[in-house]
Design a protein around this motif. Structure first.
Motif, PDB file in Angstrom:
ATOM      1  N   ALA A 234       0.827  -1.208   0.000  1.00 58.27           N
ATOM      2  CA  ALA A 234       0.000   0.000   0.000  1.00 58.27           C
ATOM      3  C   ALA A 234       0.860   1.257   0.000  1.00 58.27           C
ATOM      4  N   SER A 235       2.017   1.214   0.659  1.00 53.80           N
ATOM      5  CA  SER A 235       2.922   2.375   0.615  1.00 53.80           C
ATOM      6  C   SER A 235       3.605   2.470  -0.734  1.00 53.80           C
ATOM      7  N   CYS A 236       4.067   1.327  -1.193  1.00 58.80           N
ATOM      8  CA  CYS A 236       4.872   1.289  -2.408  1.00 58.80           C
ATOM      9  C   CYS A 236       4.081   1.684  -3.649  1.00 58.80           C
ATOM     10  N   ILE A 237       2.781   1.486  -3.620  1.00 57.69           N
ATOM     11  CA  ILE A 237       1.976   1.768  -4.806  1.00 57.69           C
ATOM     12  C   ILE A 237       1.893   3.268  -5.076  1.00 57.69           C
ATOM     13  N   GLN A 238       2.400   4.069  -4.143  1.00 60.81           N
ATOM     14  CA  GLN A 238       2.420   5.510  -4.377  1.00 60.81           C
ATOM     15  C   GLN A 238       3.659   5.959  -5.149  1.00 60.81           C
ATOM     16  N   SER A 239       4.508   5.026  -5.483  1.00 56.41           N
ATOM     17  CA  SER A 239       5.709   5.363  -6.241  1.00 56.41           C
ATOM     18  C   SER A 239       5.352   5.909  -7.620  1.00 56.41           C
ATOM     19  N   PRO A 240       6.123   6.891  -8.105  1.00 61.34           N
ATOM     20  CA  PRO A 240       5.871   7.383  -9.462  1.00 61.34           C
ATOM     21  C   PRO A 240       6.586   6.582 -10.547  1.00 61.34           C
ATOM     22  N   HIS A 241       7.377   5.574 -10.162  1.00 60.73           N
ATOM     23  CA  HIS A 241       8.176   4.856 -11.150  1.00 60.73           C
ATOM     24  C   HIS A 241       7.369   3.749 -11.809  1.00 60.73           C
ATOM     25  N   LEU A 242       7.235   3.824 -13.133  1.00 65.63           N
ATOM     26  CA  LEU A 242       6.418   2.840 -13.840  1.00 65.63           C
ATOM     27  C   LEU A 242       6.918   1.400 -13.701  1.00 65.63           C
ATOM     28  N   PRO A 243       8.228   1.166 -13.810  1.00 66.83           N
ATOM     29  CA  PRO A 243       8.669  -0.224 -13.641  1.00 66.83           C
ATOM     30  C   PRO A 243       8.316  -0.776 -12.255  1.00 66.83           C
ATOM     31  N   VAL A 244       8.397   0.082 -11.246  1.00 69.34           N
ATOM     32  CA  VAL A 244       8.027  -0.356  -9.897  1.00 69.34           C
ATOM     33  C   VAL A 244       6.547  -0.705  -9.850  1.00 69.34           C
ATOM     34  N   LEU A 245       5.731   0.130 -10.480  1.00 64.75           N
ATOM     35  CA  LEU A 245       4.285  -0.105 -10.449  1.00 64.75           C
ATOM     36  C   LEU A 245       3.914  -1.398 -11.171  1.00 64.75           C
ATOM     37  N   GLU A 246       4.558  -1.641 -12.287  1.00 65.23           N
ATOM     38  CA  GLU A 246       4.257  -2.881 -13.007  1.00 65.23           C
ATOM     39  C   GLU A 246       4.641  -4.091 -12.158  1.00 65.23           C
ATOM     40  N   ALA A 247       5.796  -3.988 -11.520  1.00 66.20           N
ATOM     41  CA  ALA A 247       6.247  -5.087 -10.660  1.00 66.20           C
ATOM     42  C   ALA A 247       5.295  -5.282  -9.487  1.00 66.20           C
ATOM     43  N   LEU A 248       4.829  -4.183  -8.939  1.00 60.79           N
ATOM     44  CA  LEU A 248       3.917  -4.270  -7.812  1.00 60.79           C
ATOM     45  C   LEU A 248       2.608  -4.922  -8.229  1.00 60.79           C
ATOM     46  N   GLY A 249       2.119  -4.497  -9.406  1.00 65.17           N
ATOM     47  CA  GLY A 249       0.881  -5.089  -9.923  1.00 65.17           C
ATOM     48  C   GLY A 249       1.022  -6.590 -10.081  1.00 65.17           C
ATOM     49  N   TYR A 250       2.178  -7.005 -10.568  1.00 57.51           N
ATOM     50  CA  TYR A 250       2.435  -8.434 -10.733  1.00 57.51           C
ATOM     51  C   TYR A 250       2.393  -9.152  -9.389  1.00 57.51           C
ATOM     52  N   ALA A 251       3.128  -8.626  -8.413  1.00 56.73           N
ATOM     53  CA  ALA A 251       3.170  -9.280  -7.102  1.00 56.73           C
ATOM     54  C   ALA A 251       1.773  -9.333  -6.487  1.00 56.73           C
ATOM     55  N   LEU A 252       1.059  -8.234  -6.602  1.00 57.44           N
ATOM     56  CA  LEU A 252      -0.289  -8.174  -6.035  1.00 57.44           C
ATOM     57  C   LEU A 252      -1.209  -9.167  -6.731  1.00 57.44           C
ATOM     58  N   SER A 253      -1.068  -9.285  -8.051  1.00 58.98           N
ATOM     59  CA  SER A 253      -1.956 -10.204  -8.777  1.00 58.98           C
ATOM     60  C   SER A 253      -1.716 -11.642  -8.316  1.00 58.98           C
ATOM     61  N   GLN A 254      -0.475 -11.971  -8.018  1.00 61.53           N
ATOM     62  CA  GLN A 254      -0.182 -13.318  -7.540  1.00 61.53           C
ATOM     63  C   GLN A 254      -0.807 -13.538  -6.165  1.00 61.53           C
ATOM     64  N   LEU A 255      -0.763 -12.508  -5.357  1.00 58.76           N
ATOM     65  CA  LEU A 255      -1.346 -12.607  -4.024  1.00 58.76           C
ATOM     66  C   LEU A 255      -2.852 -12.802  -4.108  1.00 58.76           C
ATOM     67  N   LEU A 256      -3.481 -12.057  -5.000  1.00 57.43           N
ATOM     68  CA  LEU A 256      -4.943 -12.094  -5.100  1.00 57.43           C
ATOM     69  C   LEU A 256      -5.449 -13.343  -5.786  1.00 57.43           C
ATOM     70  N   GLN A 257      -4.578 -14.004  -6.532  1.00 56.14           N
ATOM     71  CA  GLN A 257      -4.980 -15.187  -7.266  1.00 56.14           C
ATOM     72  C   GLN A 257      -4.965 -16.431  -6.381  1.00 56.14           C
ATOM     73  N   ALA A 258      -4.360 -16.311  -5.203  1.00 56.22           N
ATOM     74  CA  ALA A 258      -4.192 -17.475  -4.334  1.00 56.22           C
ATOM     75  C   ALA A 258      -5.537 -18.085  -3.950  1.00 56.22           C
ATOM     76  N   LYS A 259      -5.503 -19.383  -3.730  1.00 58.96           N
ATOM     77  CA  LYS A 259      -6.730 -20.119  -3.373  1.00 58.96           C
ATOM     78  C   LYS A 259      -7.412 -19.524  -2.153  1.00 58.96           C
ATOM     79  N   GLU A 260      -6.595 -19.156  -1.176  1.00 61.66           N
ATOM     80  CA  GLU A 260      -7.159 -18.691   0.093  1.00 61.66           C
ATOM     81  C   GLU A 260      -7.418 -17.182   0.088  1.00 61.66           C
ATOM     82  N   ALA A 261      -7.212 -16.562  -1.056  1.00 60.68           N
ATOM     83  CA  ALA A 261      -7.326 -15.101  -1.120  1.00 60.68           C
ATOM     84  C   ALA A 261      -8.678 -14.547  -0.668  1.00 60.68           C
ATOM     85  N   PRO A 262      -9.794 -15.114  -1.124  1.00 55.63           N
ATOM     86  CA  PRO A 262     -11.065 -14.498  -0.725  1.00 55.63           C
ATOM     87  C   PRO A 262     -11.241 -14.382   0.781  1.00 55.63           C
ATOM     88  N   LYS A 263     -10.742 -15.373   1.518  1.00 59.67           N
ATOM     89  CA  LYS A 263     -10.922 -15.305   2.967  1.00 59.67           C
ATOM     90  C   LYS A 263      -9.792 -14.567   3.660  1.00 59.67           C
TER      91      LYS A 263
END
Lengths: 255, 452
Positions: free
Chosen positions: B197-226
């Motif tokens: 949540a802190s890092c997503i405020q970065s203005p650097h595009l490569p950082v944001l793309e990397a963050l989106g990737y990491a977050l997408s993996q987190l949200l895709q997890a089986k246990e994510a909804p709970k």
């Protein structure tokens, strides 16, 4: 396929929804043996409907190969030296300098010259190591804050905090950025906090800010204090970024 | 776990047919993996250009002694260049699975690497992070899991300021997240959500793309909804995601792709979509879709999605699903479909596939069921002959949906029944008289048509 003329006309005329036609239903509609009823459709996560999209997504993940930071891709510039006092590291790409600066000079304690990975950890360090009021207050209330961002717990001693980090946050017991303060006091010129001396095979990687410098790190007492912790105005890091990203804390802590 | 690495490291000069064949194989493997809920893919950050001045462009496998030597040099070398060079050599060697295995089995190796990662030497730190990244990308679970001791440091560096290092840490974290539930069980208490949540405020595009990737993996997890999505929704992350999906000249495709997937995983988990709506998710996504379709008009013009669909047939099911949900309860959107003459383009989509046919017919039913005023616009017109065509098919779902539409049409526009008879509609219906799922409705329609 061309847009139908009606769409063209609508686009030309500008936005604004058409007046909806009147709705008038007959109870026989959708009555047995028929079954249609207009309804919203929701698919759960694992539904087959999303299979195609997921497959495309994963193909993308596997194929997209992002260039690694640094190394030949970056444009080279004429060699320049780090401007920080006492540092004579030389660079030929802006990105290498940027990384160096942020790692070694950005979050540096003006009292003992230790560098920290983030402003957050620097602030905690200054409070706990160099603020005499802290010592006084901590005798009466819980002052040692948890290091994990988002956790508001505070503790009576640094040992309690460490136990919390290990038990609650599953941090390693030898987390390198949580060294308890040495008994000698704030002006103690000891080795860097970065590397624990008990680590297997680790060197006491000293606080040399300039790796070519042959003399040992200078004593804090006789040295000119570096009070600027923000990026010097002469430096601007490319990529269209503003000077690093905004830190909400003021790190201009003088003695 | 899935492992088509060939896609990344295949030799240049492979024939087109061969590439197509491999792609089909990979797709089939991914489908299988998805059905078994074993869909795991990682991203790799690597410099593809041939290394210069190191002798040879292909990294060789390293043995135990060499690894130890490189580690020792990196830690205790006297010359800076020598120390960096040692780590670079190690990193290249770690591109090989065999080297990875040897590395993790070597006592103290990970500990040393973490020591270098947290050292005071900026370039050593970066190289150590790259080594970790290579390990995190491994398909062999034990190799990736060997990186778990480093996670508290990776998270700590997310709060730093070196965008190169942050980007690396994020991709590495993303790979570790998708690797195992053990990794996630460790990362959540270590504070990964506040860190992101802190890092997503970065203005650097490569950082944001990397963050989106990491977050997408987190949200895709089986246990994510709970276990994950509720805390993500409670953070400032959703507002930032939507901000990064705003259409316009600043929209970055690499970044937007990652966050679009993040949103999808959150939304289809149906934890708290109302919250996303209050943050403006619907209008942001609607505008984005229109922007991508090449238009800048208002979101009420539902029909413009059809033109996006025509350019991208693979999106038809998703687009039509959207159209269904838009038209189901909205007289104004149904009216728009009619006034913009979009019935004909919809009908042109019928032959694409059975799945698409059923969806198109459902959308048309949504329009027809609103009553006589709507059906008045559906006939005369191309609809009737399209329906007669669909009746010639054998798929029960398609035919069944056609029958539903016919009932509505006959009910609200009796003249259409007349025309139906004149165009040999009864014969078309007769085909399906014996079909169990259809016969009742066929019979009802025959009677309706004959008695009007």
């Amino acid at each position: 396929m061309q847009l139908p003329p009606a769409v063209h006309a609508r686009l030309a005329a500008g936005p604004g929804a058409a007046e909806p036609l009147p709705v008038e239903r007959d109870p026989a509609a959708g009555a047995a043996p028929f079954r249609f009823a207009a309804r919203l459709v929701r698919f759960p996560r694992e539904h087959e409907f999303f299979e195609e999209g997921d497959v495309q997504r994963h193909l993308y993940l596997q194929d997209v190969l992002t260039g690694v930071a640094g190394v030949p891709e970056r444009p080279r510039v004429p060699e320049f030296t780090c401007q920080m006092a006492g540092c004579c590291q030389v660079f030929d790409t802006l990105e290498d300098y940027e990384h160096h600066y942020h790692t070694l000079h950005r979050n540096v304690c003006s009292f003992c010259k230790r560098a920290f990975p983030s402003g957050h950890l620097l602030d905690i360090h200054i409070l706990e190591w160099h603020d005499s009021l802290f010592q006084v207050l901590s005798e009466r209330q819980d002052m040692y804050q948890c290091l994990v961002e988002g956790c508001t717990e505070k503790f009576k001693t640094s040992k309690d905090r460490k136990d919390h980090l290990v038990r609650h946050h599953l941090y390693p017991g030898d987390f390198r950025f949580d060294k308890p303060k040495k008994a000698k006091g704030p002006a103690s010129p000891v080795a860097a906090m970065q590397v624990p001396t008990e680590a297997v095979g680790d060197d006491g990687d000293t606080m040399e800010v300039c790796s070519d410098h042959m003399t040992p790190p200078p004593e804090p007492v006789g040295e000119k204090r570096t009070s600027r912790h923000r990026i010097p105005s002469t430096i601007c890091f490319g990529q269209g970024a503003s000077r690093g990203f905004k830190s909400t804390k003021n790190k201009n802590k003088h003695q | 776990m899935l492992s088509p690495r060939q896609g990344l490291l295949r030799p240049v000069g492979c024939g087109v047919e061969e590439l197509r064949r491999r792609r089909r194989e990979r797709e089939a493997a991914l489908r299988r993996a998805r059905r078994e809920q074993q869909l795991v893919s990682k991203r790799l950050l690597r410099d593809d250009t041939p290394e210069e001045a190191e002798g040879g462009s292909v990294a060789s496998i390293l043995g135990e002694a060499e690894i130890q030597q490189f580690l020792w040099l990196a830690q205790r070398g006297t010359e800076e260049k020598e120390r960096e060079g040692a780590l670079v050599s190690l990193r290249r060697g770690l591109q090989h699975p065999e080297t990875q295995q040897t590395f993790i089995r070597l006592e103290g190796s990970m500990r040393t690497l973490v020591g270098l990662l947290t050292s005071n030497h900026a370039l050593l730190q970066l190289e150590a992070a790259r080594c970790l990244h290579e390990l995190s990308h491994s398909e062999q679970s034990e190799v990736a899991e060997a990186c778990l001791p480093a996670t508290s440091y990776l998270l700590t560096y997310l709060a730093g300021h070196s965008s190169d290092l942050i980007e690396l840490c994020l991709y590495t974290l993303g790979n570790l997240i998708v690797e195992s539930e053990a990794g996630r069980r460790q990362l959540l208490p270590q504070g990964i959500v506040p860190a992101l949540a802190s890092c997503i405020q970065s203005p650097h595009l490569p950082v944001l793309e990397a963050l989106g990737y990491a977050l997408s993996q987190l949200l895709q997890a089986k246990e994510a909804p709970k276990k994950i999505i509720p805390s993500v929704l409670a953070s400032s992350i959703p507002q930032h995601m939507l901000r990064l999906l705003q259409p316009g000249p600043k929209l970055n495709p690499g970044v937007a792709v990652e966050f679009a997937w993040c949103l999808h995983y959150i939304i289809c988990s149906q934890v708290n979509n109302a919250l996303l709506i209050t943050h403006g998710a619907v209008s942001t996504l609607g505008l984005l879709l229109l922007y991508l379709a090449g238009s800048v008009q208002s979101p009420e013009d539902a029909g413009l999605e059809l033109f996006l669909l025509q350019k991208h047939p693979s999106l038809l099911p998703e687009g039509l699903w959207l159209l269904n949900n838009l038209t189901a309860n909205s007289p104004s959107i149904c009216t728009s479909l009619l006034s913009l003459d979009l019935i004909k383009p919809l009908l042109q989509l019928l032959p694409v596939s059975n799945v698409v046919s059923v969806l198109v017919l459902t959308v048309l039913c949504n329009v027809a069921e609103k009553g006589p005023a709507y059906c008045w616009h559906l006939w005369p017109g191309p609809l009737l002959s399209s329906l007669l065509d669909t009746l010639a098919l054998s798929d029960t779902d398609v035919v069944g949906q056609s029958l539903e539409l016919l009932q509505l049409l006959f009910l609200y526009r009796p003249e259409a029944a007349q025309a139906f008879l004149q165009q040999s509609g009864l014969q078309a219906l007769k085909r399906h008289e014996e079909e169990a799922q259809l016969q009742d409705r066929v019979l009802a329609l025959q009677q309706t048509a004959l008695h009007r």
